[in-house]
Design an enzyme around this catalytic site. Structure first.
Site, PDB file in Angstrom:
ATOM      1  N   THR A  17     -24.482  32.509  18.682  1.00 47.00           N
ATOM      2  CA  THR A  17     -23.670  30.524  18.880  1.00 47.00           C
ATOM      3  C   THR A  17     -23.939  30.553  20.319  1.00 47.00           C
ATOM      4  O   THR A  17     -23.599  29.365  20.673  1.00 47.00           O
ATOM      5  CB  THR A  17     -21.959  30.587  18.077  1.00 47.00           C
ATOM      6  OG1 THR A  17     -21.542  31.849  19.001  1.00 47.00           O
ATOM      7  CG2 THR A  17     -21.969  31.175  17.281  1.00 47.00           C
ATOM      8  N   GLY A  77     -25.415  29.046  23.686  1.00 49.14           N
ATOM      9  CA  GLY A  77     -26.030  28.089  23.778  1.00 49.14           C
ATOM     10  C   GLY A  77     -26.466  27.046  22.773  1.00 49.14           C
ATOM     11  O   GLY A  77     -27.453  25.810  22.331  1.00 49.14           O
ATOM     12  N   THR A  78     -25.203  26.993  22.208  1.00 48.15           N
ATOM     13  CA  THR A  78     -25.517  25.782  20.539  1.00 48.15           C
ATOM     14  C   THR A  78     -25.501  24.543  21.034  1.00 48.15           C
ATOM     15  O   THR A  78     -26.677  23.208  20.774  1.00 48.15           O
ATOM     16  CB  THR A  78     -24.412  25.961  19.239  1.00 48.15           C
ATOM     17  OG1 THR A  78     -23.276  26.450  20.169  1.00 48.15           O
ATOM     18  CG2 THR A  78     -24.839  27.376  18.841  1.00 48.15           C
ATOM     19  N   GLY A  79     -24.596  24.203  22.354  1.00 48.11           N
ATOM     20  CA  GLY A  79     -24.404  22.852  22.583  1.00 48.11           C
ATOM     21  C   GLY A  79     -25.652  22.450  23.095  1.00 48.11           C
ATOM     22  O   GLY A  79     -26.352  21.701  23.479  1.00 48.11           O
ATOM     23  N   CYS A  80     -26.093  23.414  23.978  1.00 48.18           N
ATOM     24  CA  CYS A  80     -27.741  23.216  24.664  1.00 48.18           C
ATOM     25  C   CYS A  80     -28.724  22.840  23.691  1.00 48.18           C
ATOM     26  O   CYS A  80     -29.767  21.984  24.226  1.00 48.18           O
ATOM     27  CB  CYS A  80     -27.715  24.403  25.395  1.00 48.18           C
ATOM     28  SG  CYS A  80     -26.813  25.395  26.463  1.00 48.18           S
ATOM     29  N   LYS A  88     -19.116  16.914  19.273  1.00 51.74           N
ATOM     30  CA  LYS A  88     -19.023  18.267  18.178  1.00 51.74           C
ATOM     31  C   LYS A  88     -18.052  19.052  17.334  1.00 51.74           C
ATOM     32  O   LYS A  88     -16.955  18.909  18.741  1.00 51.74           O
ATOM     33  CB  LYS A  88     -19.955  18.727  19.120  1.00 51.74           C
ATOM     34  CG  LYS A  88     -21.884  18.256  19.897  1.00 51.74           C
ATOM     35  CD  LYS A  88     -21.905  18.676  20.369  1.00 51.74           C
ATOM     36  CE  LYS A  88     -20.968  19.522  21.636  1.00 51.74           C
ATOM     37  NZ  LYS A  88     -21.982  19.747  22.600  1.00 51.74           N
TER      38      LYS A  88
HETATM   39  N1  PLP Z   1     -24.883  28.902  31.075  1.00 51.89           N
HETATM   40  C1  PLP Z   1     -25.562  28.163  30.932  1.00 51.89           C
HETATM   41  C2  PLP Z   1     -26.378  27.776  32.186  1.00 51.89           C
HETATM   42  C3  PLP Z   1     -25.540  26.336  31.082  1.00 51.89           C
HETATM   43  O1  PLP Z   1     -26.068  25.917  30.586  1.00 51.89           O
HETATM   44  C4  PLP Z   1     -24.278  27.242  29.127  1.00 51.89           C
HETATM   45  C5  PLP Z   1     -23.747  25.499  28.464  1.00 51.89           C
HETATM   46  O2  PLP Z   1     -25.028  24.532  28.439  1.00 51.89           O
HETATM   47  C6  PLP Z   1     -23.731  28.243  29.486  1.00 51.89           C
HETATM   48  C7  PLP Z   1     -24.322  29.433  30.135  1.00 51.89           C
HETATM   49  C8  PLP Z   1     -22.695  28.936  28.148  1.00 51.89           C
HETATM   50  O3  PLP Z   1     -23.538  28.660  26.269  1.00 51.89           O
HETATM   51  P1  PLP Z   1     -22.124  28.744  26.062  1.00 51.89           P
HETATM   52  O4  PLP Z   1     -21.055  28.486  25.853  1.00 51.89           O
HETATM   53  O5  PLP Z   1     -23.039  29.220  25.033  1.00 51.89           O
HETATM   54  O6  PLP Z   1     -21.810  30.549  25.662  1.00 51.89           O
END
Ligand code: PLP
Length: 251
Positions: free
Chosen positions: A197, A199-202, A163
């Site tokens: 932004t 949680g974008t990857g999730c 990504k």
């Molecule tokens: N917390 C959990 C449980 C996650 O699965 C993730 C990302 O996948 C994060 C935190 C971090 O999210 P971000 O990097 O978008 O803040």
């Protein structure tokens, strides 16, 4: 009788709802799949950061997954944060024994705020590469994660979507799909100006899993998931969604 398109989400619990299990299950609902969910970790976090992460006992995790899938077979599986090496082993073993298909793994290693989401990074990376990734239809690292994982050009047992959201000072946010045989396909995207932004990857990876559960082929599911993510980022940009990087519009 009709049947739901089902996704099993295996991910960490972010109580702020912007990332992890809560975000993933919202995405499945919004994209037309029935979500089941098992927490790998209980985190203490909000939009401003992560303070603590407590992993769930791997035997308990395994029992929960088995009972859920023996009853309702998942058409796809989304794997996010997996905190301990024992959890990686249990999840991989279940995927193999139950011959689960359409497994999408987002290799969550470190949060955007810099907090490690894995107990032992070296062990976590090694176990994922050895046991989990070869069972996946797709692995979705961002650029820093693909460097940490040592993802290189060429053939491997699983497809990888690298990504581009972390390309600095760029107007574009293209993703590159590297197929198992080394072939590449580019998915164009424009960077959306927003603070929200988290949680974008999730969101992207669970939207892809949801597309696969509905019978889309991989590049269709990625295209649809990118559109979904862009739309939710755009809609979420007008909202005050916490003191840090808020979650996107998952309503
Ligand atoms: N917390 C959990 C449980 C996650 O699965 C993730 C990302 O996948 C994060 C935190 C971090 O999210 P971000 O990097 O978008 O803040």
């Amino acid at each position: 009788m009709k049947r739901y398109n089902t996704v099993l989400v295996i991910a960490g619990l972010d109580p702020s709802g912007g990332a992890g299990l809560l975000a993933d299950t919202k995405v499945c609902t919004l994209t037309g799949s029935y979500a089941m969910g098992v927490a790998t970790s209980l985190t203490v976090q909000n939009t401003a950061g992560v303070w603590r992460a407590e992993s769930i006992d791997s035997t308990l995790l395994g029992e929960q997954i088995e009972k859920a899938i023996e009853d309702i077979r998942p058409d796809a599986v989304k794997i996010g944060m997996v905190q301990s090496g024992g959890q990686v082993r249990v999840i991989s073993d279940i995927i193999r024994r139950y011959e689960l298909k359409n497994v999408v793994c987002d290799p969550v290693l470190v949060s955007t705020s810099g907090h490690s989401l894995i107990d032992d990074l070296d062990e976590g990376i090694a176990l994922r590469k050895e046991l989990l990734f070869p069972l996946c239809e797709l692995v979705t690292p961002n650029l820093p994660e693909s460097r940490l994982l040592g993802i290189k050009e060429g053939a491997r047992e699983y497809n990888v979507l690298v990504k581009g959201g972390h390309i600095e000072n760029s107007e574009i946010s293209d993703d590159i799909l590297i197929y198992k045989d080394g072939e590449r396909e580019q998915f164009s995207g424009r960077r959306i100006k927003t603070r929200n932004t988290h949680g974008t990857g999730c969101v992207l990876s669970s939207a892809i899993a949801s597309g696969l559960a509905k019978g889309m082929i991989l590049n269709e599911a990625i295209t649809a998931a990118k559109e979904f993510l862009s739309e939710r980022l755009k809609h979420g940009s007008d909202y005050d969604a916490g003191h840090g990087h808020g979650g996107m519009y998952l309503i």
